[in-house]
Design an enzyme around this catalytic site. Sequence first.
Site, PDB file in Angstrom:
ATOM      1  CB  SER A  25      44.183  39.329  26.172  1.00 20.95           C
ATOM      2  OG  SER A  25      42.861  38.834  26.316  1.00 20.95           O
ATOM      3  CD  GLU A  27      40.394  41.411  34.339  1.00 26.23           C
ATOM      4  OE1 GLU A  27      39.708  41.568  33.298  1.00 26.23           O
ATOM      5  OE2 GLU A  27      39.915  41.144  35.465  1.00 26.23           O
ATOM      6  CG  ASP A 119      30.124  44.965  40.135  1.00 25.89           C
ATOM      7  OD1 ASP A 119      29.379  44.695  39.167  1.00 25.89           O
ATOM      8  OD2 ASP A 119      31.128  44.303  40.444  1.00 25.89           O
ATOM      9  CE1 TYR A 159      28.915  40.161  33.668  1.00 22.21           C
ATOM     10  CE2 TYR A 159      28.110  41.563  31.881  1.00 22.21           C
ATOM     11  CZ  TYR A 159      28.847  41.400  33.042  1.00 22.21           C
ATOM     12  OH  TYR A 159      29.519  42.470  33.574  1.00 22.21           O
ATOM     13  CG  PHE A 230      36.061  35.985  42.984  1.00 22.78           C
ATOM     14  CD1 PHE A 230      35.857  36.954  43.949  1.00 22.78           C
ATOM     15  CD2 PHE A 230      37.359  35.648  42.648  1.00 22.78           C
ATOM     16  CE1 PHE A 230      36.924  37.582  44.576  1.00 22.78           C
ATOM     17  CE2 PHE A 230      38.438  36.278  43.251  1.00 22.78           C
ATOM     18  CZ  PHE A 230      38.223  37.235  44.228  1.00 22.78           C
ATOM     19  CG  HIS A 280      40.507  38.480  28.850  1.00 19.31           C
ATOM     20  ND1 HIS A 280      41.476  39.393  28.489  1.00 19.31           N
ATOM     21  CD2 HIS A 280      40.023  38.897  30.055  1.00 19.31           C
ATOM     22  CE1 HIS A 280      41.570  40.327  29.424  1.00 19.31           C
ATOM     23  NE2 HIS A 280      40.710  40.045  30.393  1.00 19.31           N
TER      24      HIS A 280
END
Length: 312
Positions: A25, A27, A119, A159, A230, A280
């Site tokens: 998949s 994003e 966030d 996570y 990031f 992903h």
Amino acid sequence: MSVTLAKDGVRRSRLDGGPKGLAVSFEFFPPKTEAMEETLWRSIERLAPLSPAFVSVTYGAGGTTRERTHQTVARILRETALAPAAHLTCVAATRAEIDSVVDSYAEVGVRHVVALRGDPVTGLGTRFEPHPEGYDSAAALVAAIKRRHPAMEVSVSAYPERHPESADWTIELDNLKRKVDAGADRAITQFFFDNDLFLRFLDRVDAAGIALPIVPGVVPVQNFSQTARFAEKAGASMPRWLADRFEGLEEDAATRQLVAAAVCAEQVLDLVDRGAREFHFYTMNRADLVYAVCHLLGMRPGGKPQGVEAAA
């Protein structure tokens, strides 16, 4: 989609078709300008022939990209055969506003939502303050989506190195369990570069009695400095060996692209060897690296849709 646990301890989904039974998949994030829109759609057109299980579209903090997310998802539905998954967060919105967004997605044909707490508006490292009339957690958001649209597929986050706000693994796993109990269908992980961390995370999840498909999130390193920033914000570690691979390539885009493809391919092929069957990819709206890695996985244009059931 059912899940089995392989002898080597890796969760595996029973998938139909595809090379080695693999599913992917992708994003994307909604574009801000016409030029970014063109880049996004070139990437979608490039990756669509690989028949991803779904493609997700992100949602800015406080709904800052709400309209652009909705427009992007609607266009994917209108102009492609892809199954889009719309991101949604709890940040800076009332329950009524969030419910309205979910309903609007359902009305245009979206059958999959990626439900996130989101966030803090003030950024990672600061305390999340829910809206006084809003949902206070991803679990509450999942429960609301399932209550309003029981057939809606809901993915959540996980996570491998703990969320930056989780003081210990008990807190981290309790949070994941609440999302599962609320009705989450799968978890997609934050990106990571050390596959051992992912395997240890799966061991912790299993020991906690949490059962749902967990899809590893993979980010090809389009720009090392940007990815490092990031990673720091997200609490993901950057191994020294990874920095060494990209050392001295700041002004050499061609070589950097080759190294990035090799690094990402090494990671996903190692995960395949360890039993992973779904991936992903965080594309950053760029297709070439992701396409190359999928090719190395054995995926070819025109392949049958695999893995997660396409939206009806």
